[in-house]
Design a protein around this motif. Structure first.
Motif, PDB file in Angstrom:
ATOM      1  N   ALA A  91       0.835  -1.207   0.000  1.00  0.00           N
ATOM      2  CA  ALA A  91       0.000   0.000   0.000  1.00  0.00           C
ATOM      3  C   ALA A  91       0.866   1.252   0.000  1.00  0.00           C
ATOM      4  O   ALA A  91       0.505   2.259  -0.599  1.00  0.00           O
ATOM      5  CB  ALA A  91      -0.925  -0.005   1.215  1.00  0.00           C
ATOM      6  N   GLU A  92       2.019   1.180   0.662  1.00  0.00           N
ATOM      7  CA  GLU A  92       2.936   2.314   0.691  1.00  0.00           C
ATOM      8  C   GLU A  92       3.403   2.661  -0.719  1.00  0.00           C
ATOM      9  O   GLU A  92       3.435   3.832  -1.110  1.00  0.00           O
ATOM     10  CB  GLU A  92       4.158   2.030   1.568  1.00  0.00           C
ATOM     11  N   PHE A  93       3.749   1.642  -1.505  1.00  0.00           N
ATOM     12  CA  PHE A  93       4.220   1.870  -2.865  1.00  0.00           C
ATOM     13  C   PHE A  93       3.129   2.498  -3.728  1.00  0.00           C
ATOM     14  O   PHE A  93       3.358   3.470  -4.440  1.00  0.00           O
ATOM     15  CB  PHE A  93       4.703   0.563  -3.503  1.00  0.00           C
TER      16      PHE A  93
ATOM     17  N   THR B  83      -5.710  13.793   1.062  1.00  0.00           N
ATOM     18  CA  THR B  83      -6.207  12.523   1.572  1.00  0.00           C
ATOM     19  C   THR B  83      -5.153  11.429   1.449  1.00  0.00           C
ATOM     20  O   THR B  83      -4.926  10.662   2.397  1.00  0.00           O
ATOM     21  CB  THR B  83      -7.482  12.109   0.814  1.00  0.00           C
ATOM     22  N   LEU B  84      -4.480  11.347   0.290  1.00  0.00           N
ATOM     23  CA  LEU B  84      -3.444  10.336   0.101  1.00  0.00           C
ATOM     24  C   LEU B  84      -2.271  10.543   1.047  1.00  0.00           C
ATOM     25  O   LEU B  84      -1.721   9.580   1.590  1.00  0.00           O
ATOM     26  CB  LEU B  84      -2.954  10.340  -1.351  1.00  0.00           C
ATOM     27  N   ASN B  85      -1.883  11.787   1.266  1.00  0.00           N
ATOM     28  CA  ASN B  85      -0.783  12.062   2.188  1.00  0.00           C
ATOM     29  C   ASN B  85      -1.151  11.688   3.621  1.00  0.00           C
ATOM     30  O   ASN B  85      -0.325  11.161   4.365  1.00  0.00           O
ATOM     31  CB  ASN B  85      -0.341  13.521   2.093  1.00  0.00           C
ATOM     32  N   GLN B  86      -2.395  11.934   4.016  1.00  0.00           N
ATOM     33  CA  GLN B  86      -2.851  11.532   5.347  1.00  0.00           C
ATOM     34  C   GLN B  86      -2.831  10.014   5.472  1.00  0.00           C
ATOM     35  O   GLN B  86      -2.399   9.460   6.490  1.00  0.00           O
ATOM     36  CB  GLN B  86      -4.255  12.053   5.619  1.00  0.00           C
ATOM     37  N   TYR B  87      -3.297   9.338   4.434  1.00  0.00           N
ATOM     38  CA  TYR B  87      -3.295   7.876   4.443  1.00  0.00           C
ATOM     39  C   TYR B  87      -1.875   7.338   4.511  1.00  0.00           C
ATOM     40  O   TYR B  87      -1.596   6.428   5.280  1.00  0.00           O
ATOM     41  CB  TYR B  87      -4.028   7.349   3.195  1.00  0.00           C
ATOM     42  N   TYR B  88      -0.982   7.909   3.718  1.00  0.00           N
ATOM     43  CA  TYR B  88       0.403   7.473   3.688  1.00  0.00           C
ATOM     44  C   TYR B  88       1.051   7.636   5.065  1.00  0.00           C
ATOM     45  O   TYR B  88       1.812   6.784   5.499  1.00  0.00           O
ATOM     46  CB  TYR B  88       1.169   8.253   2.626  1.00  0.00           C
ATOM     47  N   ALA B  89       0.708   8.717   5.753  1.00  0.00           N
ATOM     48  CA  ALA B  89       1.271   8.956   7.087  1.00  0.00           C
ATOM     49  C   ALA B  89       0.806   7.892   8.086  1.00  0.00           C
ATOM     50  O   ALA B  89       1.513   7.598   9.040  1.00  0.00           O
ATOM     51  CB  ALA B  89       0.867  10.345   7.576  1.00  0.00           C
ATOM     52  N   ARG B  90      -0.361   7.298   7.855  1.00  0.00           N
ATOM     53  CA  ARG B  90      -0.885   6.260   8.750  1.00  0.00           C
ATOM     54  C   ARG B  90      -0.251   4.907   8.521  1.00  0.00           C
ATOM     55  O   ARG B  90      -0.319   4.030   9.384  1.00  0.00           O
ATOM     56  CB  ARG B  90      -2.390   6.108   8.532  1.00  0.00           C
ATOM     57  N   LEU B  91       0.347   4.699   7.340  1.00  0.00           N
ATOM     58  CA  LEU B  91       0.901   3.375   7.003  1.00  0.00           C
ATOM     59  C   LEU B  91       2.183   3.092   7.742  1.00  0.00           C
ATOM     60  O   LEU B  91       2.928   3.847   8.149  1.00  0.00           O
ATOM     61  CB  LEU B  91       1.139   3.269   5.484  1.00  0.00           C
TER      62      LEU B  91
END
Length: 74
Positions: free
Chosen positions: A28-30, A66-74
């Motif tokens: 998911a990070e990639f 939204t994607l940056n927030q999600y990425y920060a959670r991974l």
């Protein structure tokens, strides 16, 4: 092709893409990082050409946030 047909086809196509991504174990990070990079590139190109509408700019900014927030959670 109607707008509704385009939406349904796009959802089906995305399901297919994500099936491939899952099958090969892509993280998911990639995927998130790749999407962020692409949307940032689109945003940069739009700013340089000034060819995008305000609605497109807002959409791009929202999805990047939204994607940056999600990425920060991974």
């Amino acid at each position: 092709m109607s707008h509704l047909t385009e939406i349904i086809d796009n959802h089906n196509n995305l399901d297919g893409v994500f099936s491939i991504v899952k099958h090969y174990g892509v993280s998911a990070e990639f995927v998130t990082d790749a999407l962020v990079q692409r949307f940032e590139q689109i945003q940069k190109n739009d700013e340089e050409s000034e060819g995008s509408t305000e609605e497109e700019k807002v959409y791009c900014e929202e999805i990047l946030n939204t994607l940056n927030q999600y990425y920060a959670r991974l």
